[in-house]
Design a protein around this motif. Sequence first.
Motif, PDB file in Angstrom:
ATOM      1  N   ASN A 145       0.826  -1.223   0.000  1.00 21.54           N
ATOM      2  CA  ASN A 145       0.000   0.000   0.000  1.00 21.54           C
ATOM      3  C   ASN A 145       0.854   1.266   0.000  1.00 21.54           C
ATOM      4  O   ASN A 145       0.457   2.284   0.559  1.00 21.54           O
ATOM      5  N   ASP A 146       2.000   1.215  -0.647  1.00 24.23           N
ATOM      6  CA  ASP A 146       2.934   2.342  -0.527  1.00 24.23           C
ATOM      7  C   ASP A 146       3.105   3.140  -1.818  1.00 24.23           C
ATOM      8  O   ASP A 146       4.088   3.847  -1.988  1.00 24.23           O
ATOM      9  N   HIS A 152      -5.423   3.849  -1.919  1.00 26.78           N
ATOM     10  CA  HIS A 152      -4.861   2.564  -1.490  1.00 26.78           C
ATOM     11  C   HIS A 152      -4.566   1.766  -2.746  1.00 26.78           C
ATOM     12  O   HIS A 152      -4.904   2.203  -3.857  1.00 26.78           O
ATOM     13  N   TRP A 194       2.013   0.097   6.439  1.00 29.03           N
ATOM     14  CA  TRP A 194       0.547   0.103   6.314  1.00 29.03           C
ATOM     15  C   TRP A 194      -0.072  -1.213   6.764  1.00 29.03           C
ATOM     16  O   TRP A 194      -1.063  -1.217   7.516  1.00 29.03           O
ATOM     17  N   SER A 198      -2.438  -1.967  10.070  1.00 28.65           N
ATOM     18  CA  SER A 198      -3.851  -2.358   9.931  1.00 28.65           C
ATOM     19  C   SER A 198      -4.281  -3.368  11.004  1.00 28.65           C
ATOM     20  O   SER A 198      -5.478  -3.597  11.189  1.00 28.65           O
ATOM     21  N   PHE A 361       3.350   5.347   6.028  1.00 30.51           N
ATOM     22  CA  PHE A 361       2.175   5.440   6.903  1.00 30.51           C
ATOM     23  C   PHE A 361       2.212   6.802   7.609  1.00 30.51           C
ATOM     24  O   PHE A 361       3.283   7.224   8.085  1.00 30.51           O
ATOM     25  N   ALA A 377      -7.089   5.686  12.129  1.00 32.04           N
ATOM     26  CA  ALA A 377      -6.687   4.747  11.073  1.00 32.04           C
ATOM     27  C   ALA A 377      -7.758   3.684  10.838  1.00 32.04           C
ATOM     28  O   ALA A 377      -7.874   3.154   9.728  1.00 32.04           O
TER      29      ALA A 377
END
Length: 403
Positions: A145-146, A152, A194, A198, A361, A377
């Motif tokens: 997810n970067d 996203h 990320w 989560s 993040f 988040a």
Amino acid sequence: MRFAVAQSGGPTCAINASLVGVYEAACELRSHTHTEILGVLHGIQGLLDEQFIDLDKSLSDADNRALLCRTPATALGSCRFRLPDPQQDDSIYKKVRAILEKHGIDAFLYIGGNDSMDTVAKLSGWLAEQNSPIRVIGVPKTIDNDLTGTDHTPGFGSAVKYLTMTLSEIIRDSAVYCVPSVLICEIMGRDAGWLTASSCLLRANGETAPQLIYLPEGEFTVEGFLNDVREAMKTHKSVICAVSEGVTPPDADLFRSGVSDAYGHAYLSGIGKYLENQVRSEIGCKVRSVELNVMQRCSSHLASATDLTEAAACGRHAVTLAAQGLTGRMVTMQRDDNSAEYRITFSDMAAKDAANYIRTFPKAWITPAGNQISDEAISYFLPLIQGEVLPVMENGMPKHFRF
Ligand code: F6P
């Protein structure tokens, strides 16, 4: 139009859904123009070896496409291959162009992450300089997810769903004995935390674990980690720690192999086991480490329906961009922050602006102590894991698509 589509980089559970999206959208163009869609095996590396396959042979069948969407990893194969700087050496670009022209390709669609967008940016830029009409479009994917510029990335939601499911089961298992215990879960994410972050989603279901969460974005020392664990053990019999593989304590060379991939990215693995040994010797309680390893990116039995739907839509959007004559673009997803409901629209950005940049993040979502994630988040992550996708079963085992 003649399309060629390839997949590149680390696999995900959703990357094949993007391939299906590309295929279906290209087929829809057939009603008003002659369209052909070729698959390329093993990314740009396979292109250089002219490893083309006719996608119609298997994907014209709707059941096969549905099965492909539920199949993890890159059905077309993958590669980690860096194109050289075209200013230094453009011989490989000339070869790629000659191959694309030989096969009559008008648009090359590349499904991949940061490094693959580097390929999209360099190849599209070089072709445009040569006044070639061939278009190159990027379709995003990565469990990390970067990628910048997109809310996203496809593949991330399914990895989060697997992570939260697995952690919640681990939490139950860790609670059975009367003795104090520590469990360290090592989670992928080379440069950005990320996926590890989560794990805070479990709080939405009333869990207190993981009590400690560590990302590559924060400072990390073994001493600080042991102090945090001792503190958490005062209030929790069983302490669960989510640790990103990218966390790098000053003594990281004690457990890292030093081996890198073709892009020069270090193979990260071992922080969990290293910390397990530290807890055993310094605290002396029952301790285990679990490295989720490739399971977190290939567990399609726990894929997120939202993720697969969006991945397919990203593939579709790439075909639209190519059909409009655009090149050097990457598909993006934008979240409507003004809507109470989760709403995504599909857009695009210059692939060069995504290539080789890391979207880390947000520091604002990491607590001041650097070992937890704030509640904000949770609302970012939660919509991404909604919806279940049942695997297709055969003889009690999952059935997967293979070209
Ligand atoms: O694609 C991203 C990623 O899954 C990272 O999270 C991980 O560090 C890396 O790929 C692993 O790469 P490989 O597939 O080459 O082992």
